[in-house]
Enzyme design. Structure first.
Site, PDB file in Angstrom:
ATOM      1  N   HIS A  54      23.214 -17.737 -36.244  1.00 34.64           N
ATOM      2  CA  HIS A  54      23.820 -18.863 -35.996  1.00 34.64           C
ATOM      3  C   HIS A  54      25.726 -18.654 -36.015  1.00 34.64           C
ATOM      4  O   HIS A  54      26.854 -19.834 -35.675  1.00 34.64           O
ATOM      5  CB  HIS A  54      24.124 -19.951 -36.537  1.00 34.64           C
ATOM      6  CG  HIS A  54      22.212 -20.450 -36.563  1.00 34.64           C
ATOM      7  ND1 HIS A  54      21.663 -21.264 -35.178  1.00 34.64           N
ATOM      8  CD2 HIS A  54      21.389 -20.442 -37.234  1.00 34.64           C
ATOM      9  CE1 HIS A  54      20.549 -21.182 -34.835  1.00 34.64           C
ATOM     10  NE2 HIS A  54      20.254 -20.526 -36.094  1.00 34.64           N
ATOM     11  N   TRP A  90      47.480 -17.859 -68.382  1.00 30.78           N
ATOM     12  CA  TRP A  90      46.925 -17.728 -66.835  1.00 30.78           C
ATOM     13  C   TRP A  90      48.364 -18.543 -66.262  1.00 30.78           C
ATOM     14  O   TRP A  90      47.791 -19.369 -66.624  1.00 30.78           O
ATOM     15  CB  TRP A  90      45.273 -17.882 -67.344  1.00 30.78           C
ATOM     16  CG  TRP A  90      44.783 -17.660 -65.572  1.00 30.78           C
ATOM     17  CD1 TRP A  90      44.452 -16.970 -65.457  1.00 30.78           C
ATOM     18  CD2 TRP A  90      44.864 -19.065 -65.258  1.00 30.78           C
ATOM     19  NE1 TRP A  90      43.897 -17.312 -64.610  1.00 30.78           N
ATOM     20  CE2 TRP A  90      44.243 -18.386 -63.618  1.00 30.78           C
ATOM     21  CE3 TRP A  90      45.442 -20.040 -64.578  1.00 30.78           C
ATOM     22  CZ2 TRP A  90      43.613 -18.523 -62.515  1.00 30.78           C
ATOM     23  CZ3 TRP A  90      45.301 -21.098 -63.183  1.00 30.78           C
ATOM     24  CH2 TRP A  90      44.065 -20.365 -62.007  1.00 30.78           C
ATOM     25  N   LYS A 145      29.515 -12.486 -57.624  1.00 29.46           N
ATOM     26  CA  LYS A 145      29.766 -11.498 -58.861  1.00 29.46           C
ATOM     27  C   LYS A 145      30.288 -10.124 -58.055  1.00 29.46           C
ATOM     28  O   LYS A 145      31.187  -9.484 -59.050  1.00 29.46           O
ATOM     29  CB  LYS A 145      27.999 -11.340 -59.678  1.00 29.46           C
ATOM     30  CG  LYS A 145      27.629 -11.257 -60.838  1.00 29.46           C
ATOM     31  CD  LYS A 145      28.493 -11.578 -62.299  1.00 29.46           C
ATOM     32  CE  LYS A 145      29.428 -12.753 -61.897  1.00 29.46           C
ATOM     33  NZ  LYS A 145      28.824 -14.073 -61.881  1.00 29.46           N
ATOM     34  N   ARG A 189      40.854 -15.504 -71.972  1.00 27.58           N
ATOM     35  CA  ARG A 189      41.166 -16.450 -71.078  1.00 27.58           C
ATOM     36  C   ARG A 189      42.629 -16.612 -70.529  1.00 27.58           C
ATOM     37  O   ARG A 189      42.888 -17.773 -69.245  1.00 27.58           O
ATOM     38  CB  ARG A 189      40.980 -17.557 -72.637  1.00 27.58           C
ATOM     39  CG  ARG A 189      40.466 -17.802 -73.440  1.00 27.58           C
ATOM     40  CD  ARG A 189      40.404 -19.207 -74.688  1.00 27.58           C
ATOM     41  NE  ARG A 189      41.111 -19.983 -73.863  1.00 27.58           N
ATOM     42  CZ  ARG A 189      40.480 -21.307 -74.110  1.00 27.58           C
ATOM     43  NH1 ARG A 189      39.276 -21.265 -74.783  1.00 27.58           N
ATOM     44  NH2 ARG A 189      40.466 -22.210 -73.634  1.00 27.58           N
ATOM     45  N   GLU A 247      34.128 -10.754 -57.364  1.00 31.36           N
ATOM     46  CA  GLU A 247      34.887 -11.606 -58.404  1.00 31.36           C
ATOM     47  C   GLU A 247      35.030 -10.526 -59.312  1.00 31.36           C
ATOM     48  O   GLU A 247      36.712 -10.316 -60.039  1.00 31.36           O
ATOM     49  CB  GLU A 247      34.290 -12.836 -59.656  1.00 31.36           C
ATOM     50  CG  GLU A 247      33.150 -12.219 -59.857  1.00 31.36           C
ATOM     51  CD  GLU A 247      32.826 -13.288 -61.105  1.00 31.36           C
ATOM     52  OE1 GLU A 247      33.652 -14.308 -61.707  1.00 31.36           O
ATOM     53  OE2 GLU A 247      31.798 -13.766 -61.280  1.00 31.36           O
ATOM     54  N   ASN A 261      48.262 -25.380 -74.255  1.00 26.41           N
ATOM     55  CA  ASN A 261      47.264 -25.523 -72.757  1.00 26.41           C
ATOM     56  C   ASN A 261      47.054 -25.672 -72.479  1.00 26.41           C
ATOM     57  O   ASN A 261      47.546 -26.762 -72.887  1.00 26.41           O
ATOM     58  CB  ASN A 261      46.293 -23.852 -73.570  1.00 26.41           C
ATOM     59  CG  ASN A 261      44.879 -23.992 -72.701  1.00 26.41           C
ATOM     60  OD1 ASN A 261      44.804 -23.541 -71.765  1.00 26.41           O
ATOM     61  ND2 ASN A 261      43.706 -24.919 -73.795  1.00 26.41           N
ATOM     62  N   GLY A 262      47.197 -25.750 -70.876  1.00 25.66           N
ATOM     63  CA  GLY A 262      46.877 -27.443 -70.323  1.00 25.66           C
ATOM     64  C   GLY A 262      48.372 -27.199 -69.271  1.00 25.66           C
ATOM     65  O   GLY A 262      48.812 -26.512 -68.465  1.00 25.66           O
ATOM     66  N   GLU A 282      24.984 -16.412 -56.137  1.00 25.41           N
ATOM     67  CA  GLU A 282      25.701 -16.057 -57.299  1.00 25.41           C
ATOM     68  C   GLU A 282      25.410 -14.291 -57.067  1.00 25.41           C
ATOM     69  O   GLU A 282      26.355 -13.609 -57.460  1.00 25.41           O
ATOM     70  CB  GLU A 282      24.420 -16.089 -58.989  1.00 25.41           C
ATOM     71  CG  GLU A 282      24.825 -15.195 -59.952  1.00 25.41           C
ATOM     72  CD  GLU A 282      25.779 -15.991 -60.584  1.00 25.41           C
ATOM     73  OE1 GLU A 282      26.596 -16.876 -60.473  1.00 25.41           O
ATOM     74  OE2 GLU A 282      26.505 -15.595 -61.296  1.00 25.41           O
ATOM     75  N   CYS A 312      44.271 -19.853 -70.382  1.00 26.07           N
ATOM     76  CA  CYS A 312      45.599 -19.817 -71.856  1.00 26.07           C
ATOM     77  C   CYS A 312      44.726 -19.330 -72.976  1.00 26.07           C
ATOM     78  O   CYS A 312      43.920 -20.754 -73.125  1.00 26.07           O
ATOM     79  CB  CYS A 312      46.659 -20.981 -71.917  1.00 26.07           C
ATOM     80  SG  CYS A 312      47.047 -20.382 -70.089  1.00 26.07           S
ATOM     81  N   LYS A 363      38.768 -16.815 -68.478  1.00 31.40           N
ATOM     82  CA  LYS A 363      37.273 -17.482 -68.604  1.00 31.40           C
ATOM     83  C   LYS A 363      37.554 -18.957 -68.678  1.00 31.40           C
ATOM     84  O   LYS A 363      38.797 -19.167 -69.774  1.00 31.40           O
ATOM     85  CB  LYS A 363      37.079 -16.991 -70.004  1.00 31.40           C
ATOM     86  CG  LYS A 363      35.378 -17.135 -70.164  1.00 31.40           C
ATOM     87  CD  LYS A 363      34.606 -15.960 -69.781  1.00 31.40           C
ATOM     88  CE  LYS A 363      33.078 -16.656 -70.218  1.00 31.40           C
ATOM     89  NZ  LYS A 363      32.201 -15.727 -68.883  1.00 31.40           N
TER      90      LYS A 363
END
Ligand code: F6R
Length: 605
Positions: A501, A75, A482, A27, A485, A99-100, A478, A2, A600
């Site tokens: 396996h 968000w 990438k 955000r 996402e 935000n929270g 990584e 947010c 983010k």
């Protein structure tokens, strides 16, 4: 998560808030809204599901002349994505953004009988009702009382309708920064919204009430005593938060990597050897440590995995890497002999912060590797090493990963010198190679034709696999993150020897397998695993050092890395993997910088 912005000053608040929300959109981008309060106390509210551009269109169709207001880009956590759940939320005299997460919002609703007043499904609207209920003309008193009742994390910017021209703020855990410039006073969830407004800013302290008006910003502790803010200087420039001619922030940030790597390494080298004492980090911290624990989330955690591989090899010390969200509810095996390294680009990731706090409770000394100056993790850690990546705007982390690696390599070298597993000469060779990584990344960026060919093999796939052994496995993790996402292709990283396996059952005709084979000692072993998947129809993209010899029937596409030493292949290889993800996402026509469901800076659990 947010984005929050507030402004009180001499300019049109509507324009400043919309511009600020565009800067903060990374955000969260489910919905956005603004509330404006004019000089007569008239409130104008506009909120829309969708991106800030949708809100902008609605606002520009109905311009409002007001010089004070608050804006939010969401968000979603509590309640779906809809106009009604978008912030700001109003109740009586109160209009606020948040935000929270308010953890006890059900209890508050029941205790104060708010159920009939609520229009949205959000925890935030409950907070607005609570403030309205507690308000009897004195905003300060109301906020102090509310802070006693609210449980969870929050950053609130609040308009009291009978206090035109003023924004009141409180926060707990969730970040807020503020700045006063020539055009007025600003508050935001992060610095990117303030860079263009003022060079000097401060982090709003917890347990204070902040009041913004056009002429000044005041801070008060719980007893009403004035508190002086601790001013910091912005060392990012306005251009660094813009695309600078690139189609996406992600591509721009990938291309910035050679420079930011050098900026992060060079100032820490003295006579070719790393030294952190000028940054307040004593050698005794390293001399005393007998084992190392690394705590982080996502990409930062994967940087930690590479750090572990390098450190164990060079230092012969046990290094463990923990996912911070798991570690925080664990019973950790740390003590005063453990050096805990906490890695975070934003410095605000809530799980990483909680893990840091737990490590400190266990008596371990903590060193944070952080990109955002003054962030909570940077402030709460015993020691901090800043990465100099500048603002990272694309949601998918690229340059921050690269500089996190650089700092981990520098730390390894310092520890190796102190623990005498390196001579000074070996230390100098190591840092020379490290610095040379910036030119190997540059070469990858200058000629990305092979990567673009690989995109053709990947972009239509539903699944892809990244395989490698040892260090190659550490950075293939990584690479897979990438790709998934930003391109929404299901991608998994596997230790190459582990495929047999179970996972090899998933390989079928055309399944892309990105095989990393950059480590000389295990090159032949990895190549034989590559043959196994090739024999089952995989489309193999082999990433290897330029000189490494393989039969051409082992791969479909080969990408050569311009690097000689095994320990440093991660740098050009990471650039290749980032480009592969970037071009795949772009070829699929996806929103590269703002992938679905993500944001983010993960400031909620
Ligand atoms: C992925 C990504 C995330 C972050 C993670 C931790 O591209 O960016 O996985 O790495 O959310 O964030 P920080 O580093 O801010 O703690």
């Amino acid at each position: 998560m947010c984005g929050i912005i507030g402004y009180s000053g001499s300019f049109s608040a509507q324009k400043i808030l919309l511009d600020g929300l565009e800067q903060l959109e990374y955000r969260g981008y489910d919905s956005a809204g603004i509330a404006l309060l004019d000089e007569d106390g008239k409130l104008y509210l506009q909120k829309k599901a969708g991106m800030v551009s949708v809100l902008r269109e609605a606002c520009e169709a109905a311009p409002v002349e007001a010089r004070c207001g608050i804006g939010h880009t969401r968000w979603a956590t509590h309640g779906g994505v809809s106009d009604v759940n978008a912030h700001p939320h109003s109740c009586g005299q109160i209009t606020l953004i948040h935000n929270g997460i308010i953890e006890n919002y059900h209890e508050i609703t029941a205790a104060f009988g708010f159920a009939d007043r609520l229009r949205s499904e959000t925890d935030t609207e409950v907070a607005a009702c609570l403030l309205d209920h507690l308000y009897h003309g004195d905003p300060f008193e109301t906020l102090v009382k509310a802070a006693d009742i609210l449980v969870g994390s929050y950053a609130f910017c609040i308009l009291f309708q009978d206090h035109p021209g003023k924004i009141f703020c409180i926060r707990r855990v969730s970040p807020l920064v503020a700045a006063h410039g020539e055009t007025g006073s600003f508050v935001a969830s992060d610095l990117t919204a303030l860079i263009a407004r003022s060079r000097s800013y401060f982090v709003v302290p917890e347990a204070t009430v902040m009041v913004l008006s056009a002429g000044e910003i005041s801070l008060f502790d719980q007893n009403g005593h004035s508190v002086a803010p601790e001013l910091l200087t912005v060392d990012w420039d306005v251009e660094s938060a813009q695309k600078g001619g690139y189609p996406h922030f992600m591509l721009k940030e990938i291309h910035e990597q050679p420079d930011v790597l050098e900026n992060t390494i060079r100032p820490r080298l003295f006579g070719g050897l790393p030294d952190f004492r000028e940054e307040g980090i004593p050698d005794e911290l390293f001399e005393k440590c007998e084992n190392i624990t690394i705590l982080a989330c996502g990409t930062a955690m994967y940087a930690g995995m590479v750090g572990k591989a390098i450190m164990e090899q060079i230092l012969r010390l046990p290094v463990t890497v923990h996912i911070a969200s798991e570690f925080r509810y664990d019973t950790p095996l740390l003590d005063e002999k453990t050096l805990t390294i906490v890695i975070s680009q934003s410095g605000e990731t809530i799980d990483t912060l909680a893990a840091l706090r737990l490590a400190r409770e266990c008596g371990s000394r903590t060193l944070a590797i952080v990109n955002v100056k003054g962030s909570t993790i940077a402030r709460e850690s015993d020691y901090v090493l800043y990465t100099h990546a500048g603002p990272e705007i694309a949601v998918a982390s690229t340059k921050a990963y690269m500089v996190q690696l650089a700092v981990l390599y520098l730390l390894t070298c310092r520890l190796a010198l102190l623990k005498e597993t390196f001579t000074r000469q070996e230390g100098r060779c190591f840092t020379e190679e490290l610095l040379a990584s910036s030119s190997s990344i540059r070469q990858v960026l200058q000629d990305d034709r092979a990567v673009k060919r690989a995109v053709k093999a990947v972009k239509r796939a539903e699944n892809a696999f990244f395989i490698g052994r040892g260090l190659d496995y550490a950075f293939s993790l990584e690479g897979a993150l990438k790709l998934k996402e930003i391109s929404y292709i299901h991608a998994e990283a596997y230790a190459a020897g582990e495929l047999k396996h179970g996972t090899i059952a998933l390989i079928e005709e055309g399944t892309p397998v990105i095989a990393l084979a950059t480590q000389e000692k295990i090159f032949a072993k990895t190549v034989s695993n590559v043959r196994e998947v090739k024999a089952r129809g995989a489309a193999v993209i082999l990433i290897a050092k330029a000189g490494a010899k393989t039969d051409p029937d082992v791969y479909d596409i080969r990408i050569d890395l311009p690097v000689e030493q095994d320990m440093f292949t991660v740098f050009p290889a990471a650039a290749v993997l980032q480009l592969l993800a970037y071009y795949t996402s772009d070829a699929k026509g996806l929103n590269v910088d703002k992938p679905r469901n993500l944001a983010k800076s993960v400031t909620v659990e």
